[in-house]
Design an enzyme around this catalytic site. Sequence first.
Site, mmCIF file in Angstrom:
data_model
loop_
_atom_site.group_PDB
_atom_site.id
_atom_site.type_symbol
_atom_site.label_atom_id
_atom_site.label_comp_id
_atom_site.label_asym_id
_atom_site.label_seq_id
_atom_site.Cartn_x
_atom_site.Cartn_y
_atom_site.Cartn_z
ATOM 1 N N ASP A 26 -3.267 27.502 30.471
ATOM 2 C CA ASP A 26 -4.378 26.236 31.077
ATOM 3 C C ASP A 26 -5.129 26.925 32.303
ATOM 4 O OD1 ASP A 26 -2.580 25.177 29.322
ATOM 5 O OD2 ASP A 26 -2.254 23.491 30.636
ATOM 6 N N GLU A 77 -2.878 15.761 26.074
ATOM 7 C CA GLU A 77 -2.655 16.635 27.208
ATOM 8 C C GLU A 77 -3.940 16.847 27.835
ATOM 9 O OE1 GLU A 77 0.833 19.004 26.839
ATOM 10 O OE2 GLU A 77 -0.187 19.739 25.266
HETATM 11 C C1 FRU Z 1 -0.927 22.433 27.935
HETATM 12 C C2 FRU Z 1 0.127 22.084 28.577
HETATM 13 C C3 FRU Z 1 0.026 21.208 29.787
HETATM 14 C C4 FRU Z 1 1.168 21.626 30.839
HETATM 15 C C5 FRU Z 1 1.277 23.126 30.724
HETATM 16 C C6 FRU Z 1 2.456 23.743 30.784
HETATM 17 O O1 FRU Z 1 -1.035 23.597 27.445
HETATM 18 O O2 FRU Z 1 1.458 21.673 27.882
HETATM 19 O O3 FRU Z 1 0.059 19.816 29.536
HETATM 20 O O4 FRU Z 1 0.693 21.185 31.892
HETATM 21 O O5 FRU Z 1 0.833 23.240 29.317
HETATM 22 O O6 FRU Z 1 2.403 25.075 30.513
#
Ligand code: FRU
Length: 491
Positions: free
Chosen positions: A75, A341
């Site tokens: 991310d 997300e």
């Molecule tokens: C998206 C996610 C986010 C979270 C992160 C954890 O890829 O699931 O929602 O903050 O990855 O690794």
Amino acid sequence: LSGVPGFALPSVHTQQAYAPDGTFTARWTRADALQIKAHSSTSVPAGQNSLPAQLIMPDIPADFPSINPDVWVWDTWTLIDKHANQYSYNGWEVIFCLTADKNAGYGFDDRHTHARIGYFYRRAGVPASRRPANGGWIYGGLIIPEGAQEQVFAGTTYTITAEWSGSMRLLNTNGNDVSLFYTDMAFNRNAAGEDITPSQAVITQSLGKIHADFNHVWFTGFTTHTALLRPDGVLYQNGAQNPYYNFRDPFTFEDPKHPGTNYMVFEGNTAGQRETPRCTDADLGYRPNDPQAETLQQVLDSGAYYQMAAIGLARATDSSLSKWTFLSPLITANCVNDQTERPQMYIDNGKYYIFTISHRTTFAAGVDGPDGVYGFVGNGIRSDFQPMNYGSGLVLGNPTDLNTPAGTDYDPDPQQNPRAFQSYSHYVMPGGLVESFIDTIETRRGGTLAPTVKVRIGGAASAVDTHYGNGGLGGYGDIPANRVDINILAF
Ligand code: FRU
């Protein structure tokens, strides 16, 4: 209105705006999400893409370059102001990424419990064609001093902590104060990696400063961590109600219609006990007498009620953005999908778009769609949001064969499209540019930034711009600033 034969019509959504503090919540209904299946071809050879090409990210080559040999990267977000403009600082572009140490002896799939927010920088103003193939990002290290994020969990029991996604606000465009909003995570797990008690997810703020000279970019601060929001179990589901609850990914912004008020969208779930079927006819969203409609009982009997995503909203109650109050969810996906997300508010041409990422494997029984970006459009930050593209919500999916089982990124189904997990965690940037990370391409794991793509966004419809970059694929990790910080003058 003509639908697809054999499928119900999507729900009616007016796009009408409601008061941000009000209780109106839009629904991404089953009738809406089923339009994805309705527009998926049932006659493609197994392993091809069955979805409309203009909603699908072009194929990323399997010989992609890597951003950095020492850290996994997933991310990623940018340095933004209250309107999501992306700033360069003193002549440098800066990005923030979840990172995990590649040399620590764990693999990409173990990254979540080891996640730390790191940063990269590169010279601003260089066209992608004149950059190295991997985007030319220089790794700057971690943002938060080791262990500082643990202060939020003082007095609680946990075995390991992680820093999950969020956003970085430039607080004044003529200074260097920045505010990190992120998800502070604490896990209490046994040696087998199972939860002893539910994980704690706390939306947290930490203040710091950005610095740059001719040679590099660095940060100071981030020593004090202020807990902003824990799920209340009333509007947003908490760990006591569901050990698998989702609560994370804060993104702050100002609404031009309500200047001076700061809002935050985040990933949540609809409150309530996991085991209690809580969907309603409104969540199904069928029009009266639609011959293709499911009954509520059929949907509940399928177990679809375990998937109860919500895009949350909060409002800041002080000017330093250190106190927030929950508002009603903006959109729920009850009996549709469990995860919406990294939601973001994208305001363009008088329209308000919510973009969010989701997975094929988090859709509820009976509904389906690819990994990728989903989008909703309305006339205000709280609206009767209309799911984009045929009313489905799909904006930018990975090439996927919906007729073939999903598989997983770590154990792909050999019959499935080898790019069904090519990218994830997309973030829509100014001008419709979309960055993301590479997950799995033809069984090769990524952990690096994907090529940027461009989506043409116009109200309820969108399309991938195939004239952008090379057949629609721009540079790997091409994440340009669209604003120059005033500090350039001091350079
Ligand atoms: C998206 C996610 C986010 C979270 C992160 C954890 O890829 O699931 O929602 O903050 O990855 O690794």
